[in-house]
Design a protein around this motif. Structure first.
Motif: not given
Length: 59
Positions: A27-33
């Motif tokens: 998963p894209n961590i920046k998008k998730l955050a």
């Protein structure tokens, strides 16, 4: 020899991360955050207690 020994874990970790990103659905961590922050802000705005209005503070 010291710089090679100290940077080995960094290089190995980078290579392992590249391998994981290419071969697995990471998963894209920046998008998730960002999504988590938007949800938290929405919950805070909906469930925040209203501010008390003191009539004696108005001048």
């Amino acid at each position: 020899m010291g710089i090679l020994r100290s940077s080995f874990s960094l290089i190995a970790g980078t290579m392992f991360g590249i391998y994981l990103a290419q071969n697995y659905n990471v998963p894209n961590i920046k998008k998730l955050a960002t999504t988590g922050l938007v949800i938290a802000k929405h919950i805070e705005e909906n469930y925040r207690k209203p501010k008390k209005r003191n009539d004696d503070d108005d001048y």
